[in-house]
Design an enzyme around this catalytic site. Structure first.
Site, PDB file in Angstrom:
ATOM      1  N   GLU A 201       0.815  -1.223   0.000  1.00  0.00           N
ATOM      2  CA  GLU A 201       0.000   0.000   0.000  1.00  0.00           C
ATOM      3  C   GLU A 201       0.847   1.271   0.000  1.00  0.00           C
ATOM      4  O   GLU A 201       0.544   2.237   0.697  1.00  0.00           O
ATOM      5  CB  GLU A 201      -0.950  -0.011   1.214  1.00  0.00           C
ATOM      6  CG  GLU A 201      -1.904  -1.196   1.212  1.00  0.00           C
ATOM      7  CD  GLU A 201      -2.687  -1.331   2.508  1.00  0.00           C
ATOM      8  OE1 GLU A 201      -2.221  -0.817   3.539  1.00  0.00           O
ATOM      9  OE2 GLU A 201      -3.744  -1.957   2.492  1.00  0.00           O
ATOM     10  N   GLU A 249      -6.353  -7.738  -1.761  1.00  0.00           N
ATOM     11  CA  GLU A 249      -7.066  -7.753  -0.485  1.00  0.00           C
ATOM     12  C   GLU A 249      -8.532  -7.422  -0.719  1.00  0.00           C
ATOM     13  O   GLU A 249      -8.890  -6.251  -0.854  1.00  0.00           O
ATOM     14  CB  GLU A 249      -6.459  -6.752   0.507  1.00  0.00           C
ATOM     15  CG  GLU A 249      -5.084  -7.131   1.012  1.00  0.00           C
ATOM     16  CD  GLU A 249      -4.581  -6.196   2.096  1.00  0.00           C
ATOM     17  OE1 GLU A 249      -5.386  -5.372   2.592  1.00  0.00           O
ATOM     18  OE2 GLU A 249      -3.377  -6.275   2.435  1.00  0.00           O
TER      19      GLU A 249
END
EC number: 3.2.1.23
Length: 608
Positions: A201, A249
């Site tokens: 991320e 995810e």
């Protein structure tokens, strides 16, 4: 299996090499392909991207993955959780690798017991799962400091997740060690690891454009609903062109913070979104398939407008509960993946038994103030020292737990300072309140003569996400002031509450529990079990805030503000006979400790 263990057996490797050379000299016409192990014979290309598809060798490959973190699950239950993943129709395990747990002190690595990454990966292979490894160095994962070791913050100029030399040098040393363990487990070496995702991320952080080229990255996307699904076809196409799509995810639920609600995501909504993702031609990873538990002090925190630390449970409202039980999500996803697998799925393993044990009442007690004399000489310093810079643990500072500051004062006044994260203030042994992010000043009452001012500071979890991770030092940060004058001459105690911490308190140092105990304090009791131990949940009604240790295992924090009302106690951490129970309570003693078969999280599980 032999291939994976060669690096640990140099003598055996040399013997095999000599055998191959002898065979070459004596039998030159031998069919060399016969010398290649069967598990490697067709492993040439590994996981590849071809137009919109992933390919494994020459076959189209869909990644149907699920996340389980070995460090959040008792090792004795790894197989149970992985078999349940296989029975749900998934083909790939994904897991993070927490740097802070594997290198708790600079240059000292721990891959033993519950941190045995290699054993976990090999077990997944044995069960028939591929593996995507996510080693970081930063992993987020609602872990303290996003999985980065706290000793990095000893450097006052540290810039985490950048090409700052102090950071990259530490990463290089860690990765050199980690990759020596990981490489033999790769696909082309006969292992199950088909991909490695470094970092995590970074788009939400992005402080250094040179950093991602340093660590490299596979472009994927995270989401939770069908409304975000359009990002999959627009954003990823703009970033990487014609490449396979992957939702790394898909959030099956969400984590909880102390004082907040318990987050729940409806099972029908989960099935709807997963179906839409797969129908859109995308591979998927369920985060989490099984969340597990933030045992000990490993939990992280968020700090945007307010500081919020994560609860001990990492149930996540995931596909399996914190204790590994089936949910409605599991049954619906098993039906879905079973319908597209083309082969019958293995039957789901039986549920593990649970037990409600008889309540126990602690019988012995040791106040924190009495315990101090068994901790050796305190650290003496003219000014406060933050947790990470304490001269303990071989010069690596203190990572987790509590820290106690003492100094002498001779007057009343207004006390002020930066406390991270929560400091209970005492005049001698009398509590007068708390300092934290919101309360930065308090009145110290009028006193006479020699008085000890004490602040017991708890590290509630370093921020794991956001731009302020460089500012996560704990304890007293800078000077502590009384009437705007800095206090001096501190005595500092490191209260990390590791197993070695409690070895100081032999049985003769404890006292019978008084009617009104002085707090904070440690409380000692025993749980007697006559049969085979089973999982249970510890309920602390009447207690307020603290930590529980069973047979030396840190179950984690409890706090009556919720939403978590019970602590998960795995059966393998108990034994037949007498089990030691220690509670560290900060402010209020309850009547007893209760044990129940079900958690109190507002969670509906499926009883098979």
């Amino acid at each position: 299996m032999t291939t994976w263990s060669l690096r640990r057996r140099p003598g055996r490797m040399l013997g095999l090499l000599l055998l191959v050379i002898l065979g070459f000299l004596v039998l030159r016409r031998l069919d060399w392909s016969a010398l290649v192990p069967l598990c490697l014979r067709h492993r040439q290309l590994g996981l590849q991207a071809k137009a919109w598809n992933f390919m494994l060798e020459d076959s189209t490959f869909w990644i149907f993955g699920g996340s389980i973190h070995y460090f959040r699950v008792p090792r004795e239950y790894w197989r149970d959780r992985l078999l349940k993943m296989k029975a749900c129709g998934l083909n790939t395990l994904t897991t993070y690798v927490p740097w802070n747990l594997h290198e708790p002190e600079r240059g000292k690595f721990d891959f033993s017991g519950n941190l045995d990454l290699e054993a976990f990966v090999l077990m997944a292979a044995e069960i028939g799962l591929w593996v995507i490894l996510r080693p970081g160095p930063y992993i987020c994962s609602e872990m303290d400091l996003g999985g980065l070791p706290s000793w990095l913050l000893q450097d006052p100029g540290m810039r985490l997740r950048t090409t700052y030399n102090g950071f990259t040098e530490a990463v290089d040393l860690y990765f050199d060690h980690l990759m020596s363990r990981v490489v033999p487990l790769q696909y082309k070496r006969g292992g199950p690891i088909i991909a490695v995702q470094v970092e995590n991320e970074y788009g939400s952080y992005n402080k250094d454009p040179a950093y991602m080229p340093y660590v490299k990255k596979l472009a994927t996307i995270n989401l939770q609903s069908t409304h975000e699904l359009q990002l999959l076809t627009t954003f990823l196409f703009n970033v990487q062109g014609t490449q396979p799509k992957m939702v790394m995810e898909y959030w099956t639920g969400w984590f909880d913070s102390w004082g907040g609600p318990h987050n729940i995501l409806d099972s029908s909504e989960v099935l709807k979104t997963v179906s839409a993702i797969v129908d859109a031609g995308s591979s998927i990873n369920l985060y989490m398939f099984h969340g597990g538990t933030n045992f000990g002090f490993m939990n992280g925190a968020m700090h945007f407008h307010d500081y919020k630390s994560d609860v001990t449970s990492y149930d996540y409202d995931a596909v399996l509960t914190e204790a590994g039980d089936y949910t409605a999500k599991y049954m619906k996803l098993r039906d879905f993946f079973g319908s597209i697998s083309g082969i019958p799925l293995p039957p789901p393993p039986d549920l593990l038994p649970k037990m409600s044990y008889e309540p126990i009442t602690p019988v012995l007690y040791l106040s924190l103030w009495d315990a101090l004399k068994y901790m050796g000489e305190p650290i003496k310093s003219e000014k406060p020292i933050n947790m990470e810079n304490l001269p303990v643990n071989g010069g690596n500072g203190q990572s987790f737990g509590y820290i106690l500051y003492e100094t002498s004062i001779t007057s009343s006044g207004i006390l002020s300072g930066r406390v991270r994260d929560r400091g209970q203030v005492f005049v001698n042994t009398v509590s007068i309140g708390f300092l934290d992010y919101k309360t930065t000043k308090m009145a110290v009452p009028l006193i006479q003569g020699y008085t000890v001012l004490r602040i017991l500071v708890e590290n509630r979890g370093r921020v794991n996400y956001g731009e302020n991770i460089d500012d996560q030092r704990k304890g007293l940060i800078g000077n502590l002031y009384l009437n705007d004058s800095p206090l001096k001459k501190f005595r500092i105690y490191s209260l990390d509450m590791k197993k070695s911490f409690f070895q100081r308190f032999s049985l003769d140092k404890w006292s019978s529990l008084p009617e009104t105990p002085t707090l904070p304090a440690f409380f000692l009791g025993s749980l007697s079990i006559s049969s085979t131990p089973c999982d249970t949940f510890l309920k602390l009604e009447g207690w307020e805030k603290g930590v529980v240790f069973i047979n030396g295992q840190n179950l984690g924090r409890y706090w009556n503000i919720g939403p978590q009302k019970t602590l998960y106690l795995p059966g393998p951490w108990l034994s037949s006979g007498i089990n030691q129970v220690i509670i560290f309570e900060e402010t209020m003693v309850g009547p007893a400790l209760q044990f129940t078969e079900t958690p109190h999280l507002g969670r509906n599980q499926y009883i098979k």
